[in-house]
Enzyme design. Structure first.
Site, PDB file in Angstrom:
ATOM      1  N   SER A 191       0.848  -1.183   0.000  1.00 59.61           N
ATOM      2  CA  SER A 191       0.000   0.000   0.000  1.00 59.61           C
ATOM      3  C   SER A 191       0.890   1.241   0.000  1.00 59.61           C
ATOM      4  O   SER A 191       1.699   1.424  -0.915  1.00 59.61           O
ATOM      5  CB  SER A 191      -0.965  -0.044   1.189  1.00 59.61           C
ATOM      6  OG  SER A 191      -2.015   0.880   1.018  1.00 59.61           O
ATOM      7  N   ASP A 406      -8.661  -6.493  -4.585  1.00 62.37           N
ATOM      8  CA  ASP A 406      -8.288  -5.369  -3.720  1.00 62.37           C
ATOM      9  C   ASP A 406      -9.439  -4.375  -3.631  1.00 62.37           C
ATOM     10  O   ASP A 406      -9.958  -3.915  -4.653  1.00 62.37           O
ATOM     11  CB  ASP A 406      -7.042  -4.683  -4.274  1.00 62.37           C
ATOM     12  CG  ASP A 406      -6.372  -3.768  -3.268  1.00 62.37           C
ATOM     13  OD1 ASP A 406      -7.066  -2.925  -2.673  1.00 62.37           O
ATOM     14  OD2 ASP A 406      -5.147  -3.874  -3.093  1.00 62.37           O
ATOM     15  N   HIS A 447      -6.970  -6.258  -0.107  1.00 63.40           N
ATOM     16  CA  HIS A 447      -5.847  -5.328  -0.011  1.00 63.40           C
ATOM     17  C   HIS A 447      -4.725  -5.867   0.875  1.00 63.40           C
ATOM     18  O   HIS A 447      -4.894  -6.045   2.076  1.00 63.40           O
ATOM     19  CB  HIS A 447      -6.342  -3.991   0.524  1.00 63.40           C
ATOM     20  CG  HIS A 447      -5.322  -2.908   0.486  1.00 63.40           C
ATOM     21  ND1 HIS A 447      -4.745  -2.467  -0.685  1.00 63.40           N
ATOM     22  CD2 HIS A 447      -4.751  -2.170   1.468  1.00 63.40           C
ATOM     23  CE1 HIS A 447      -3.888  -1.503  -0.427  1.00 63.40           C
ATOM     24  NE2 HIS A 447      -3.856  -1.315   0.881  1.00 63.40           N
TER      25      HIS A 447
END
Length: 545
Positions: A191, A406, A447
């Site tokens: 991320s 995601d 994610h």
């Protein structure tokens, strides 16, 4: 006797990793006093014996375990801008049984805090000297209030400077502590952590020999407008377009699987390649007299089309990818739930507009251009030219992964950046992208593969083989190069053996002690996993094609 004791002590102080590598110790930790590192001050050095209780919490990250090997926790204060008086907090965790390498681990969202969970979960257990920073501020991952008003210096620290200065300082700390320079330097982050790794190799190509990056938030000037756009597709919650969690779970998700699950040869609740799935939400259109909780209105169907589509502006400028079919249970925990996901609003309030009263209802396309022009903290990491990192003599390597399901950053962003690097290398260099950069999309994974996210305590790791040695994940099945993406990176960098697949594991309830649910290969893009027959819980029953 004295000579024999001295020789025994010397033997105990080294471990063989090709070259002799110095070991740490309790005495070395307690006596450690680094010297001549500009703008770096030691604030504490604490020794933890093997299997000691390690219970450390900051506003961003925490760890509480008794499973770690012996290590020295070194805490630093690094001046990032002497004129402004700004600084970053950085920690370097130095295992007694050092493998001769450093591993810097990244952060998440807008958060500020040393990522102690990954220092203890990934770096130290595998023998790395682990490095992490609070990026110059303290906050949770969804809180951007520290960036305003006009706190540009702190935003630059978050954007790149704190990580870079921490890498430089961390390597020197390891060198002085072990009295031997690290032989290799690596990075792992997902991320914002993915963005940090890409940013570092784009502007400081000699920092790392190899990086593992997951679902990078590397195009912040487009990611945050896209996030607001996604939210506005369904909000406000009383609009005709809103899709509640129960509809995602019980109506849309099952229909996606009905249309698309069997395309890879196996009905298992995982869509291996959502690019091959032409999902038609019209199949869920409400008919006269139908129970409205079991179908979709025309407005909801229109919202779904927009959610699953790439985002273009009116002039057909590409902004960002869309959601992919296959992650429906997590999507309302991401950007299309209620209330709005907090991070994008803070981004615009404190990083772009300096307007603490701004709400996403005021969104318009002009702020995309403004965000691009400002590029707060120089945080965009979209440069396709990785030549200085990848070419001789440095020969750096990138392993990049992303979940096809995601819910916070479209997997299309990862594909888009990979393809820009591929195109640049092909048009401007003699490098083949496969020789330095490989992308691994993970079917069904949400994610970063983590189990818990900001919005709720819902399980959002995804119906996926979501443990393969990356940060923020359960432990891999093994730390060998077949099952551990970090080990695969080391083997590529140091032995020249590039991975074409990584074997991931799905644990029951995402808890290793609960046992293995299944294993599955994660294939190098653009290939995808296919079922060849046999036991569907075994990776051996699948191949990449």
């Amino acid at each position: 006797m004295v000579l024999l004791a001295a020789l025994a002590l010397l033997a105990a102080s080294t471990t063989v990793l090709g070259d002799a590598t110095a070991r740490g110790s309790e005495a070395a930790c307690k006596q450690f006093s680094p010297s001549n590192i500009q703008d770096v001050a030691l604030t504490a050095a604490t020794y933890f014996p093997a299997n000691a209780r390690v219970d450390i919490t900051n506003v961003f990250s925490s760890i509480n375990t008794t499973d770690l090997p012996a290590f020295c926790r070194v805490e630093l204060k690094i001046t990032t801008n002497a004129t402004a008086g700004s600084y970053a907090i950085t920690e370097v965790w130095l295992p007694d049984a050092w493998n001769g390498r450093t591993l810097t681990v990244g952060n998440g969202g807008l958060g500020g805090g040393v990522t102690v969970s990954d220092l203890g979960g990934v770096a130290v257990p595998q023998g790395f000297a682990g490095i992490s920073t609070n990026t110059g501020h303290n906050s949770t991952s969804g809180d951007g209030s520290w960036g305003g008003p006009h706190n540009d210096n702190a935003i630059v620290d978050w954007g790149w400077r704190a990580v870079h200065l921490s890498v430089v300082a961390g390597k020197e700390i390891a060198k002085q502590y072990y009295r031997q320079a690290p032989k290799r330097s690596y990075y792992a982050g997902c991320s914002t952590g993915g963005r940090q790794g890409l940013k570092e190799i784009q502007i400081f190509p000699d920092s790392f020999d190899g990086i593992v990056v997951g679902s990078p938030a590397n195009w912040m000037s487009h990611l945050q407008p896209w996030s607001v756009h996604m939210s506005l597709n369904v909000l406000p919650a009383n609009s005709l377009c809103f899709i509640p969690q129960s509809t995602w779970d019980n109506v849309i998700g099952p229909e996606v699987m009905r249309q698309c699950d069997a395309l890879d040869g196996l009905l298992d609740g995982i869509i291996n390649d959502p690019r091959a799935c032409s999902f038609r939400p019209e199949a869920l259109t409400c008919t006269p007299g139908q129970n409205m909780s079991t179908c979709l209105t025309e407005d909801q169907i229109g919202a779904l089309h927009r959610i699953f589509a790439d985002y273009y502006e009116a002039d057909q400028t590409y902004i960002f990818g869309g959601y992919q079919p296959g992650g429906e249970k997590a999507y309302a925990t991401g950007l299309v739930g209620n209330p709005p996901f907090p991070l994008p609003q803070d981004w615009f309030r404190f990083f772009v507009l300096n307007d603490t009263q701004w709400t996403q209802d005021e969104y318009n396309a002009s702020i995309i251009t403004l965000g691009e022009q400002l590029n707060p903290g120089q945080s965009d990491a979209i440069t396709p030219n990785l030549t200085a990192f990848a070419d001789a003599p440095h020969n750096g390597k990138v392993l990049h992964y992303v979940g096809w399901a995601d819910q916070l950053i479209s997997p299309g962003n990862s594909v888009h950046y990979y393809e820009t690097v591929h195109a640049f290398a092909r048009a401007n260099t003699s490098l083949a992208v496969d020789d330095f950069y490989r992308l691994f999309p993970v079917p069904g994974m949400n994610h970063c593969g983590v189990r818990r996210m900001l919005r709720s305590n819902a399980d959002v790791g995804g119906q996926a083989a979501n443990a393969f040695g990356a940060v923020m994940q359960p432990q891999p099945l093994s730390h060998d190069a077949e099952h551990n993406i970090l080990a695969a990176l080391l083997r590529w960098v140091e032995d020249g053996v590039a991975p074409s697949a990584i074997v991931g594991v799905k644990y029951k309830n995402d808890v290793p002690s609960d046992g293995v649910a299944f294993t599955r290969p994660i294939c190098k893009y653009p290939s995808t996993v296919r079922f060849r027959g046999g036991d569907p819980s075994s990776a051996k029953s699948f191949f990449c094609a």
